[in-house]
Write a protein that holds these residues in place. Structure first.
Motif, PDB file in Angstrom:
ATOM      1  N   VAL A  31       0.849  -1.190   0.000  1.00  0.00           N
ATOM      2  CA  VAL A  31       0.000   0.000   0.000  1.00  0.00           C
ATOM      3  C   VAL A  31       0.886   1.243   0.000  1.00  0.00           C
ATOM      4  CG1 VAL A  31      -1.822   1.257   1.228  1.00  0.00           C
ATOM      5  CG2 VAL A  31      -1.741  -1.248   1.359  1.00  0.00           C
ATOM      6  N   LEU A  32       0.583   2.170  -0.895  1.00  0.00           N
ATOM      7  CA  LEU A  32       1.276   3.459  -0.941  1.00  0.00           C
ATOM      8  C   LEU A  32       0.297   4.532  -0.498  1.00  0.00           C
ATOM      9  CD1 LEU A  32       3.066   4.037  -4.358  1.00  0.00           C
ATOM     10  CD2 LEU A  32       4.129   3.905  -2.106  1.00  0.00           C
ATOM     11  N   ILE A  33       0.716   5.393   0.397  1.00  0.00           N
ATOM     12  CA  ILE A  33      -0.145   6.490   0.827  1.00  0.00           C
ATOM     13  C   ILE A  33       0.552   7.785   0.433  1.00  0.00           C
ATOM     14  CG2 ILE A  33      -1.307   7.561   2.802  1.00  0.00           C
ATOM     15  CD1 ILE A  33      -0.420   4.356   3.816  1.00  0.00           C
ATOM     16  N   ILE A  34      -0.023   8.465  -0.545  1.00  0.00           N
ATOM     17  CA  ILE A  34       0.595   9.687  -1.063  1.00  0.00           C
ATOM     18  C   ILE A  34      -0.110  10.866  -0.386  1.00  0.00           C
ATOM     19  CG2 ILE A  34       1.296  10.955  -3.125  1.00  0.00           C
ATOM     20  CD1 ILE A  34       2.241   8.048  -3.181  1.00  0.00           C
ATOM     21  N   VAL A  35       0.508  11.353   0.682  1.00  0.00           N
ATOM     22  CA  VAL A  35      -0.103  12.451   1.444  1.00  0.00           C
ATOM     23  C   VAL A  35       0.040  13.753   0.663  1.00  0.00           C
ATOM     24  CG1 VAL A  35      -0.107  13.649   3.672  1.00  0.00           C
ATOM     25  CG2 VAL A  35       0.461  11.209   3.576  1.00  0.00           C
ATOM     26  N   ASP A  36       1.110  13.857  -0.136  1.00  0.00           N
ATOM     27  CA  ASP A  36       1.326  15.071  -0.924  1.00  0.00           C
ATOM     28  C   ASP A  36       1.581  14.700  -2.387  1.00  0.00           C
ATOM     29  OD1 ASP A  36       2.257  17.391  -2.162  1.00  0.00           O
ATOM     30  OD2 ASP A  36       3.017  18.168  -0.253  1.00  0.00           O
ATOM     31  N   PRO A  37       0.584  14.929  -3.272  1.00  0.00           N
ATOM     32  CA  PRO A  37       0.731  14.475  -4.660  1.00  0.00           C
ATOM     33  C   PRO A  37       1.766  15.280  -5.448  1.00  0.00           C
ATOM     34  CG  PRO A  37      -1.299  15.714  -4.392  1.00  0.00           C
ATOM     35  CD  PRO A  37      -0.704  15.587  -3.027  1.00  0.00           C
ATOM     36  N   THR A  38       2.255  16.409  -4.902  1.00  0.00           N
ATOM     37  CA  THR A  38       3.317  17.126  -5.626  1.00  0.00           C
ATOM     38  C   THR A  38       4.616  16.325  -5.606  1.00  0.00           C
ATOM     39  OG1 THR A  38       4.120  18.375  -3.706  1.00  0.00           O
ATOM     40  CG2 THR A  38       2.316  19.364  -4.963  1.00  0.00           C
ATOM     41  N   LEU A  39       4.636  15.207  -4.869  1.00  0.00           N
ATOM     42  CA  LEU A  39       5.832  14.358  -4.840  1.00  0.00           C
ATOM     43  C   LEU A  39       5.897  13.429  -6.044  1.00  0.00           C
ATOM     44  CD1 LEU A  39       5.835  13.617  -1.019  1.00  0.00           C
ATOM     45  CD2 LEU A  39       7.522  14.972  -2.266  1.00  0.00           C
ATOM     46  N   PHE A  40       4.785  13.286  -6.788  1.00  0.00           N
ATOM     47  CA  PHE A  40       4.846  12.582  -8.070  1.00  0.00           C
ATOM     48  C   PHE A  40       5.779  13.397  -8.957  1.00  0.00           C
ATOM     49  CE2 PHE A  40       0.698  10.619  -7.000  1.00  0.00           C
ATOM     50  CZ  PHE A  40       0.929   9.320  -7.438  1.00  0.00           C
ATOM     51  N   PRO A  79     -10.176   8.938  -9.288  1.00  0.00           N
ATOM     52  CA  PRO A  79      -9.099   7.988  -9.611  1.00  0.00           C
ATOM     53  C   PRO A  79      -8.746   8.006 -11.094  1.00  0.00           C
ATOM     54  CG  PRO A  79     -10.653   6.964  -8.097  1.00  0.00           C
ATOM     55  CD  PRO A  79     -11.242   8.296  -8.477  1.00  0.00           C
ATOM     56  N   GLU A  80      -9.771   8.120 -11.983  1.00  0.00           N
ATOM     57  CA  GLU A  80      -9.492   8.155 -13.426  1.00  0.00           C
ATOM     58  C   GLU A  80      -8.627   9.364 -13.770  1.00  0.00           C
ATOM     59  OE1 GLU A  80     -12.371   7.851 -11.965  1.00  0.00           O
ATOM     60  OE2 GLU A  80     -13.632   6.352 -12.925  1.00  0.00           O
ATOM     61  N   GLU A  81      -9.000  10.526 -13.247  1.00  0.00           N
ATOM     62  CA  GLU A  81      -8.240  11.746 -13.522  1.00  0.00           C
ATOM     63  C   GLU A  81      -6.810  11.647 -12.967  1.00  0.00           C
ATOM     64  OE1 GLU A  81     -12.060  14.840 -13.349  1.00  0.00           O
ATOM     65  OE2 GLU A  81     -10.859  14.444 -11.550  1.00  0.00           O
ATOM     66  N   ALA A  82      -6.702  11.083 -11.767  1.00  0.00           N
ATOM     67  CA  ALA A  82      -5.378  10.960 -11.147  1.00  0.00           C
ATOM     68  C   ALA A  82      -4.481  10.040 -11.961  1.00  0.00           C
ATOM     69  CB  ALA A  82      -5.513  10.445  -9.718  1.00  0.00           C
ATOM     70  N   ARG A  83      -5.050   8.954 -12.468  1.00  0.00           N
ATOM     71  CA  ARG A  83      -4.280   8.036 -13.321  1.00  0.00           C
ATOM     72  C   ARG A  83      -3.684   8.783 -14.506  1.00  0.00           C
ATOM     73  NH1 ARG A  83      -4.637   2.661 -12.724  1.00  0.00           N
ATOM     74  NH2 ARG A  83      -6.338   1.839 -11.450  1.00  0.00           N
ATOM     75  N   LYS A  84      -4.541   9.600 -15.148  1.00  0.00           N
ATOM     76  CA  LYS A  84      -4.092  10.353 -16.326  1.00  0.00           C
ATOM     77  C   LYS A  84      -3.016  11.368 -15.928  1.00  0.00           C
ATOM     78  CE  LYS A  84      -8.031  10.227 -19.354  1.00  0.00           C
ATOM     79  NZ  LYS A  84      -9.362  10.779 -19.214  1.00  0.00           N
ATOM     80  N   GLN A  85      -3.324  12.120 -14.866  1.00  0.00           N
ATOM     81  CA  GLN A  85      -2.432  13.199 -14.431  1.00  0.00           C
ATOM     82  C   GLN A  85      -1.040  12.663 -14.085  1.00  0.00           C
ATOM     83  OE1 GLN A  85      -2.915  16.557 -14.192  1.00  0.00           O
ATOM     84  NE2 GLN A  85      -0.899  16.910 -13.256  1.00  0.00           N
ATOM     85  N   TYR A  86      -0.997  11.533 -13.363  1.00  0.00           N
ATOM     86  CA  TYR A  86       0.285  11.049 -12.851  1.00  0.00           C
ATOM     87  C   TYR A  86       0.822   9.850 -13.643  1.00  0.00           C
ATOM     88  CZ  TYR A  86      -1.171  14.091  -9.062  1.00  0.00           C
ATOM     89  OH  TYR A  86      -1.580  15.163  -8.349  1.00  0.00           O
ATOM     90  N   GLY A  87       0.150   9.497 -14.736  1.00  0.00           N
ATOM     91  CA  GLY A  87       0.637   8.400 -15.572  1.00  0.00           C
ATOM     92  C   GLY A  87       0.680   7.071 -14.852  1.00  0.00           C
ATOM     93  N   ILE A  88      -0.372   6.772 -14.092  1.00  0.00           N
ATOM     94  CA  ILE A  88      -0.396   5.517 -13.334  1.00  0.00           C
ATOM     95  C   ILE A  88      -1.119   4.449 -14.142  1.00  0.00           C
ATOM     96  CG2 ILE A  88      -1.178   4.401 -11.204  1.00  0.00           C
ATOM     97  CD1 ILE A  88      -1.286   7.264  -9.965  1.00  0.00           C
TER      98      ILE A  88
END
Lengths: 388, 195
Positions: free
Chosen positions: B75-84, B107-116
């Protein structure tokens, strides 16, 4: 009845100290020990313990105050790390040679230079011949258990030597784990009331501590100190047995993890022993005859017991979290090789790891066993996890 | 013979001051109170406010022997997404890994934004929740609420009880109740999407 608490290694040490409630504690802060004494100072300030806490200006003074208070007849504790213990150096020998049963958690941290706050064993390993008993801890539970047992070992009339309870800085001191603690009254009854042996303040039986002792008696006094260190072994075992009855947790000079039928045995101490056990689990699942010997008592060195536990092995790998910087190897290696000399045909190699807090993971542990399987041994120490 | 157990390893990515260490320690407290074995430890470096940091948590029904860092978190917990980007946060995550991100995105938008690609992705607007409930951007406790919903490793009731027990003395009842509201909201609002 024990209870389960989430505690860091430092909190586990402080909890043990609260229950022990020493008469005198003298201390000076140093990372990563600071939180231990911070918490204990809260207990003093809140009136939870009747301890006289002496906040001194250096670790040299901390250990000096401990020696004075102990000679006066008090049950005494302190704690430190790294440079702090380096500054105590001359008084470490004096505490031991004056036979003062002081107990000191030593939160292992690398020595400068370069300056580093993280774990290795260069501090306590440097002090291995100061006359202190040394116990090493694998996890936060052992921090608690060893601090409680240390008091009873130190104060035994056949011992009367100070005890250092060594545990890894940050890796244990700042890690929250599940710790079972005893009831306060159980600890009090286990260690018993302190009756000092020949205290300075017993004016009806005057004694002198620390006088000049030249060619005529110095040697005899050092000989007695050496004998006390030998006498510790049965006392440490007896205390462990009594502690097991109380807690259900078993302790010995070392912990044998699948060593009985093992062809290849790793020797390790401190928190890395846990990671090594996890490596042994995986390799045993794959059918490999490997085992781990985890040293708990480094002083007195359990040489005879180690011979019995190690001599059947084809290969032994000794892990050192301190470098001897001596072109031979680390301190645990030197002693293990000396102990089995003439008793075993095992090949022995040495691995220096984890200096300055460099992480050691399960794959590195497995690679050490693989080296033994491949017949890879060397006269000079291997360095594992370092950029060459 | 010891067998592979049910140990779950977590890695928290945050910046100094966001409370990830407190949250990781607290999560471990709750797991231990439930009778589990658990470990929590931060990676100590230069402890500057705003500096990228990692904390680790392990939970198991068996004693935990490992004392190394977590290299393959479940499990990864990304408290600050600017760390991507500045930090390779996905490093070592196995294909069935779970990622929980503090972001207003779906989640869909985050996948696109961060290339997951792959993994199970959860998102929760923990910073918004903490601003609403606490008046301050301390997203750590809402992230615990999302973590509990995403993994079901501990019971939400025990989290709330644990918070009251551990923090009431230090922060006062009012602050604790605000945090409980934040945890509950995150638990309700977190959204998940399978690989």
């Amino acid at each position: 009845m024990s209870k389960v608490l989430p505690l860091t290694g430092n909190e586990a040490g402080a909890e043990a100290m609260r229950q022990i409630a020493p008469d005198v504690v003298a201390a000076y802060p140093i990372t990563p020990q600071t939180e231990l004494m911070h918490r204990f100072a809260d207990y003093v300030a809140d009136g939870v313990v009747p301890t006289e806490l002496i906040l001194v200006e250096s670790e040299h003074s901390a250990m000096s105050a401990c020696v004075g208070a102990s000679a006066a007849g008090a049950r005494v504790m302190t704690a430190t790390s790294s440079q702090g213990m380096a500054l105590m150096w001359e008084i470490l020998y004096i505490a031991a040679a004056l036979r003062q049963p002081i107990v000191m958690p030593l939160v292992n941290r690398a020595l400068s230079a370069p300056i580093n706050i993280h774990c290795d064993h260069s501090d306590s390993m440097g002090a291995r011949d100061t006359g202190w008993i040394q116990l090493y801890c694998e996890n936060c539970q052992e921090v608690y258990d060893n601090v409680v047992q240390a008091v009873k070992i130190a104060e035994d009339k056949d011992v009367l030597l100070p005890v250092m309870v060594c545990y890894d800085g940050f890796i244990l001191s700042h890690t929250v784990e599940r710790v079972e603690v005893l009831e306060d009254h159980e600890v009090k009854e286990f260690i018993g009331p302190y009756v000092a042996d020949r205290p300075l303040l017993d004016l009806d039986h005057p004694v002198t501590y620390g006088p000049l002792d030249l060619q005529d008696y110095y040697f005899e006094h050092k000989r007695q100190e050496a004998e006390a260190m030998r006498n510790c072994k049965p006392v440490i075992q007896r205390v462990a047995g009594e502690y097991e009855l109380l807690s259900g947790r078993k302790y010995g000079p070392f912990d044998e993890y699948f060593t009985q039928d093992a062809e290849h045995i790793m020797v390790c101490l401190g928190s890395a022993a846990g990671t090594a056990k996890a490596a042994v689990d995986e390799l045993r699942d794959a059918g490999e005859k490997v085992g781990l010997l985890k040293l708990r008592v480094f002083r007195p060195f359990p040489a005879e017991e180690l011979i019995a536990a190690l001599s059947h092995a084809k290969g032994i790998a000794v892990m050192d979290r301190a470098d001897g910087v001596n072109s031979i190897g680390g301190p645990v290696f030197s002693e293990i090789r000396a102990a089995v000399y003439g008793h075993s045909s095992a090949k022995i190699s040495n691995y220096i790891y984890g200096l300055g807090g460099r992480d050691i993971d399960i794959d590195m542990m497995k690679s050490v066993f693989q080296d033994m399987k491949d017949g890879k041994y060397a006269e000079q120490a291997y360095y594992i996890g370092v950029r060459e | 013979m010891a067998k592979k157990d049910d140990m779950i390893q977590m890695r928290w990515h945050s910046r100094g001051g966001q409370g990830a260490k407190t949250a990781a320690d607290f999560f471990t407290q709750v797991a231990i109170a439930e009778g589990k074995y658990s470990q929590a430890f931060p990676e100590y470096g230069p402890e500057r406010s705003g500096a990228p940091m990692r904390s680790y948590t392990r939970v198991s029904s068996n004693p935990i022997k490992l004392h190394s860092a977590v290299y393959a978190p479940n499990v990864l917990i990304i408290v600050d997404p600017t760390l991507f980007g500045p930090v390779n946060v996905l490093e070592g995550l196995p294909h069935d890994g779970v990622i929980i991100i503090n972001t207003p995105m779906t989640p869909e938008e985050a996948r696109k934004q961060y290339g997951i690609q792959g993994y199970k992705v959860y998102t929760v607007d923990a910073t918004r929740i903490s601003l609403d409930e606490l008046g301050r951007p301390i997203p750590n406790m809402p992230m615990v609420g999302a973590l509990v919903k995403a993994t079901a490793l501990v019971q939400l009731d025990n989290v709330i009880e644990g918070l009251r027990k551990s923090f009431s003395g230090k922060f006062g009842k009012e602050v604790v109740e605000k945090n409980i509201r934040a945890i509950n909201r995150a638990y309700e609002e977190v959204k998940g999407q399978d690989a």
